[in-house]
Motif scaffolding. Structure first.
Motif, PDB file in Angstrom:
ATOM      1  N   PRO A 226      -3.990   3.091   4.960  1.00 32.27           N
ATOM      2  CA  PRO A 226      -3.270   1.873   4.560  1.00 32.27           C
ATOM      3  C   PRO A 226      -2.362   1.409   5.702  1.00 32.27           C
ATOM      4  CG  PRO A 226      -3.137   3.559   2.854  1.00 32.27           C
ATOM      5  CD  PRO A 226      -3.709   4.224   4.061  1.00 32.27           C
ATOM      6  N   PHE A 227      -2.332   0.123   5.950  1.00 29.12           N
ATOM      7  CA  PHE A 227      -1.559  -0.401   7.072  1.00 29.12           C
ATOM      8  C   PHE A 227      -0.069  -0.439   6.744  1.00 29.12           C
ATOM      9  CE2 PHE A 227      -5.772  -1.859   8.064  1.00 29.12           C
ATOM     10  CZ  PHE A 227      -5.817  -1.943   9.450  1.00 29.12           C
ATOM     11  N   PHE A 228       0.740  -0.159   7.744  1.00 26.40           N
ATOM     12  CA  PHE A 228       2.185  -0.314   7.648  1.00 26.40           C
ATOM     13  C   PHE A 228       2.520  -1.710   8.172  1.00 26.40           C
ATOM     14  CE2 PHE A 228       6.549   1.497   9.181  1.00 26.40           C
ATOM     15  CZ  PHE A 228       7.177   0.865   8.135  1.00 26.40           C
ATOM     16  N   LEU A 229       3.268  -2.495   7.390  1.00 29.25           N
ATOM     17  CA  LEU A 229       3.533  -3.892   7.722  1.00 29.25           C
ATOM     18  C   LEU A 229       5.010  -4.106   8.014  1.00 29.25           C
ATOM     19  CD1 LEU A 229       1.392  -5.525   4.877  1.00 29.25           C
ATOM     20  CD2 LEU A 229       0.665  -4.859   7.184  1.00 29.25           C
ATOM     21  N   ALA A 230       5.278  -4.978   8.967  1.00 28.10           N
ATOM     22  CA  ALA A 230       6.655  -5.287   9.345  1.00 28.10           C
ATOM     23  C   ALA A 230       7.212  -6.405   8.475  1.00 28.10           C
ATOM     24  CB  ALA A 230       6.711  -5.686  10.819  1.00 28.10           C
TER      25      ALA A 230
ATOM     26  N   LEU B 206      -1.158  12.055  11.719  1.00 33.35           N
ATOM     27  CA  LEU B 206       0.128  12.055  12.412  1.00 33.35           C
ATOM     28  C   LEU B 206       1.151  11.119  11.780  1.00 33.35           C
ATOM     29  CD1 LEU B 206      -1.083  11.801  16.147  1.00 33.35           C
ATOM     30  CD2 LEU B 206      -0.759  13.859  14.758  1.00 33.35           C
ATOM     31  N   ARG B 207       0.830  10.488  10.674  1.00 37.23           N
ATOM     32  CA  ARG B 207       1.658   9.396  10.188  1.00 37.23           C
ATOM     33  C   ARG B 207       3.085   9.807   9.823  1.00 37.23           C
ATOM     34  NH1 ARG B 207      -1.369   7.075   5.353  1.00 37.23           N
ATOM     35  NH2 ARG B 207      -1.929   9.276   5.117  1.00 37.23           N
ATOM     36  N   GLN B 208       3.295  11.059   9.468  1.00 36.44           N
ATOM     37  CA  GLN B 208       4.652  11.484   9.112  1.00 36.44           C
ATOM     38  C   GLN B 208       5.469  11.905  10.320  1.00 36.44           C
ATOM     39  OE1 GLN B 208       5.940  10.960   6.068  1.00 36.44           O
ATOM     40  NE2 GLN B 208       3.932   9.976   5.810  1.00 36.44           N
ATOM     41  N   GLN B 209       4.855  11.972  11.484  1.00 39.90           N
ATOM     42  CA  GLN B 209       5.602  12.259  12.704  1.00 39.90           C
ATOM     43  C   GLN B 209       6.390  11.024  13.128  1.00 39.90           C
ATOM     44  OE1 GLN B 209       3.388  13.935  15.932  1.00 39.90           O
ATOM     45  NE2 GLN B 209       2.341  15.446  14.654  1.00 39.90           N
ATOM     46  N   PRO B 210       7.517  11.186  13.813  1.00 42.07           N
ATOM     47  CA  PRO B 210       8.270  10.018  14.286  1.00 42.07           C
ATOM     48  C   PRO B 210       7.427   9.177  15.251  1.00 42.07           C
ATOM     49  CG  PRO B 210       9.571  12.024  14.478  1.00 42.07           C
ATOM     50  CD  PRO B 210       8.176  12.455  14.154  1.00 42.07           C
ATOM     51  N   LEU B 211       7.685   7.890  15.276  1.00 38.79           N
ATOM     52  CA  LEU B 211       6.960   6.985  16.161  1.00 38.79           C
ATOM     53  C   LEU B 211       7.016   7.452  17.612  1.00 38.79           C
ATOM     54  CD1 LEU B 211       5.569   4.291  16.907  1.00 38.79           C
ATOM     55  CD2 LEU B 211       7.845   3.246  16.930  1.00 38.79           C
ATOM     56  N   GLN B 212       8.153   7.947  18.038  1.00 43.68           N
ATOM     57  CA  GLN B 212       8.296   8.374  19.430  1.00 43.68           C
ATOM     58  C   GLN B 212       7.279   9.455  19.780  1.00 43.68           C
ATOM     59  OE1 GLN B 212      12.251   9.712  20.369  1.00 43.68           O
ATOM     60  NE2 GLN B 212      11.966   9.331  22.557  1.00 43.68           N
ATOM     61  N   HIS B 213       7.037  10.403  18.865  1.00 39.66           N
ATOM     62  CA  HIS B 213       6.055  11.463  19.114  1.00 39.66           C
ATOM     63  C   HIS B 213       4.634  10.897  19.087  1.00 39.66           C
ATOM     64  CE1 HIS B 213       9.066  14.757  17.594  1.00 39.66           C
ATOM     65  NE2 HIS B 213       9.458  14.160  18.697  1.00 39.66           N
ATOM     66  N   ARG B 214       4.365  10.006  18.142  1.00 36.23           N
ATOM     67  CA  ARG B 214       3.025   9.409  18.075  1.00 36.23           C
ATOM     68  C   ARG B 214       2.730   8.618  19.348  1.00 36.23           C
ATOM     69  NH1 ARG B 214       5.003   7.467  13.147  1.00 36.23           N
ATOM     70  NH2 ARG B 214       4.499   5.304  13.708  1.00 36.23           N
ATOM     71  N   ARG B 215       3.737   7.909  19.838  1.00 37.68           N
ATOM     72  CA  ARG B 215       3.554   7.115  21.055  1.00 37.68           C
ATOM     73  C   ARG B 215       3.277   8.007  22.261  1.00 37.68           C
ATOM     74  NH1 ARG B 215       2.680   1.812  23.067  1.00 37.68           N
ATOM     75  NH2 ARG B 215       2.930   2.094  25.298  1.00 37.68           N
TER      76      ARG B 215
ATOM     77  N   LEU C 158       4.445   4.270   7.459  1.00 37.19           N
ATOM     78  CA  LEU C 158       4.485   4.177   6.007  1.00 37.19           C
ATOM     79  C   LEU C 158       3.311   3.348   5.481  1.00 37.19           C
ATOM     80  CD1 LEU C 158       8.334   3.667   5.674  1.00 37.19           C
ATOM     81  CD2 LEU C 158       7.044   5.791   5.405  1.00 37.19           C
ATOM     82  N   VAL C 159       3.352   3.040   4.202  1.00 42.05           N
ATOM     83  CA  VAL C 159       2.286   2.274   3.538  1.00 42.05           C
ATOM     84  C   VAL C 159       2.851   0.941   3.081  1.00 42.05           C
ATOM     85  CG1 VAL C 159       0.730   2.181   1.570  1.00 42.05           C
ATOM     86  CG2 VAL C 159       1.060   4.341   2.788  1.00 42.05           C
TER      87      VAL C 159
END
Length: 556
Positions: free
Chosen positions: A220-224, A344-353, A414-415
């Motif tokens: 599921p996409f995370f939307l801003a 990886l979705r529950q990891q912080p964005l900084q780690h995913r990046r 997130l979703v």
């Protein structure tokens, strides 16, 4: 079917989110799996296939009631919905008693006591399969067998016009709570399509399994959410990652053991339209899921092409080599959702990046110069002072971007649209003052109001030339006031369209402007809407086509 009809009435009759949530939960807990599956598909808008056209239903109704066509048209203009107009007029026939009558016709025989699944799998498709007068008699027999308050639902299911005021998120939440499951898990299981059946519904609400197979299913996409002025000034700017908001279509590029896939945010599988991106996915390590933007970008260019170039690729099932060469697709990656098969979705964005950058560098090394421009890493920026944000945002137009994205470095993926972690700060729209020339009645609840407007700009000869249409931007009070003015100042009628005296000026806002041979004015604008009613301005001071040309020339 009775239970689903009752649910439809409950949802349609309340504006309370909590009441809708409770009604949905009650239905999903008590409905048979096959019925719940069909209800879910209808509520999510995933099964709106038209079985019989609204025009055909009108023909059947008029033949059975002997009402004149002009009366149907007049009623439809007030009601705004073909299915509802048919349901209302059918009850006015001479032999109507207000009580349903049993039908002896096999195809038309129906009872609301029958399950929803039986109606959707057999009853309604049988009606659609019939031809000519046999179909008309069967449909009328079906209508006669139904209570008056159930005609509307059947007509909407037949015509593919079933809609009710619930969002995908609300339906997903209700289903998850009724099954005592995590909402994100249910949302993920629904991604990639849902074919209604008892088995599919049972699988959907089954307990979470540790080794659950994802196959080609996207996340599921995370939307801003739109950023409001000063909203983040209480937070340290260095805690945010900034990147361009690219003007393409959001997508997930996936390589798993089951194969490669490219999904749009609308849950459409678009592999066939972008074969070069599927070839790219095959070069990625198995167990990879990237979130990013599909965009047209030439290899030697510093910026991507405008969205209009991407439109030439959308919907093409077999794009030619020349089309792929002239409008080469690229995938601009800005998040890594799955790596080596690990979510990886529950990891912080900084780690995913950080992991995304490593994956990208390894891919570049493996590819060399061949096809390296198909995958691009979305560049990121940091901010030292919030006062610099708007200046940075204003540079987006030069990058052919829509604005900026702001993402908290510590945010998980997130979703849906969850406020707080991801924000979009779009460019100020382009604006022109235009003159109202034509108006047409809306549909649905606005069927008896003139809400669809056409606007013009001055040409070099002092004539107003149609420039754009807009359907939104006015509040209800302004719509009613303008409707009264349109009725009092109509000069000509062309079917449902009224020409009006050129006396009203409106400021139009839009996202982009480009040349177009399809429009008399020579331009096409993207996402036009009314930003304000310029009651302070005479029509002689409205903008011209030269003003539109100047705006277009300012764009990259």
């Amino acid at each position: 079917m009775e239970a689903f009809a009752a649910l439809f009435r409950q949802l349609d009759g309340t504006g309370s989110t909590s009441a809708k949530l409770e009604a949905l939960q009650t239905y999903f807990r008590s409905a048979a799996p096959a019925d719940a599956a069909w209800a879910l598909a209808l509520l999510l808008g995933k099964r709106r296939r038209r079985l019989i056209t609204g025009r055909r239903l009108r023909e059947i109704c008029l033949a059975g009631t002997e009402l004149p066509e002009w009366l149907f048209e007049a009623c439809h203009a007030q009601v705004g919905d073909s299915a509802e107009t048919v349901a209302l007029l059918w009850q006015q026939r001479a032999d109507a008693t207000g009580e349903p009558s049993p039908s002896t016709d096999n195809a038309g025989s129906a009872s609301f006591e029958d399950p929803l699944a039986l109606w959707m799998d057999e009853r309604l498709p049988q009606l659609a399969a019939l031809q000519g007068e046999e179909q008309a008699e069967a449909v009328r027999a079906c209508w006669r067998s139904l209570p008056a308050d159930q005609l509307l639902l059947v007509n909407k299911l037949l015509s593919g016009g079933f809609r009710v005021g619930v969002s995908t998120g609300l339906v997903t939440r209700a289903l998850a709570q009724s099954a005592d499951l995590d909402e994100a898990l249910v949302a993920h299981r629904l991604m990639g399509g849902f074919t209604p059946s008892a088995a599919a519904f049972a699988e959907l609400i089954a307990a979470a399994a540790q080794d659950e197979s994802l196959s080609a299913r996207p996340y599921p996409f995370f939307l801003a959410s739109p950023l409001e002025p000063g909203q983040l000034e209480h937070t340290p700017p260095e805690g945010w990652q900034l990147e361009w908001k690219w003007d393409g279509i959001r997508g997930q590029l996936i390589h798993r053991a089951g194969g490669c896939s490219l999904w749009s945010r609308g849950e459409e599988l678009i592999n066939e339209a972008f074969p070069e991106l599927i070839a790219l996915a095959e070069q990625l390590p198995q167990g990879t899921a990237l979130d990013g933007e599909v965009i047209v970008w030439h290899g030697d260019a510093n910026t991507p092409e405008a969205f209009a170039s991407l439109q030439r690729r959308l919907g093409r099932k077999a794009p030619s080599r020349s089309l792929q060469r002239d409008y080469p697709a690229a995938f601009v990656a800005y998040d890594l959702l799955e790596h080596q098969g690990t979510d990886l979705r529950q990891q912080p964005l900084q780690h995913r990046r950080e992991q995304l950058e490593v994956l990208y560098l390894n891919w570049q090394e493996a590819q060399g110069s061949e096809g390296v421009n198909r995958l691009r890493l979305s560049s990121t920026q940091t901010l030292q002072h919030w006062g610099d944000l708007d200046d940075l945002r204003d540079q987006a137009r030069g990058q052919r971007a829509e604005g900026l994205m702001l993402k908290a470095l510590d945010s998980p993926y997130l979703v849906g649209r969850k406020r707080g972690s991801w924000w979009k700060h779009k460019l100020e729209p382009l604006r022109l003052d235009a003159v109202l020339l034509y108006a047409q009645a809306g549909s649905g609840k606005r069927a008896n109001l003139y809400t669809d407007y056409s606007f013009g700009l001055w040409n070099g000869e002092g004539e107003l030339v149609t420039f754009a249409k807009a359907y939104s931007g006015l509040d209800n009070a302004e719509i009613r006031e303008l409707d009264r003015w349109i009725r009092a100042h109509t000069t000509e009628r062309f079917g449902p369209v009224r020409a009006v005296e050129p006396m009203q000026v409106f400021e139009l806002a839009f996202e982009g402007i480009q040349p177009s041979k399809r429009h008399k004015c020579g331009f096409a604008v993207r996402f036009p809407r009314i930003s304000r009613w310029r009651t302070d301005k005479p029509t002689s001071e409205a903008d011209s086509l030269a003003s539109a040309m100047a705006l277009m020339e300012q764009q990259p």
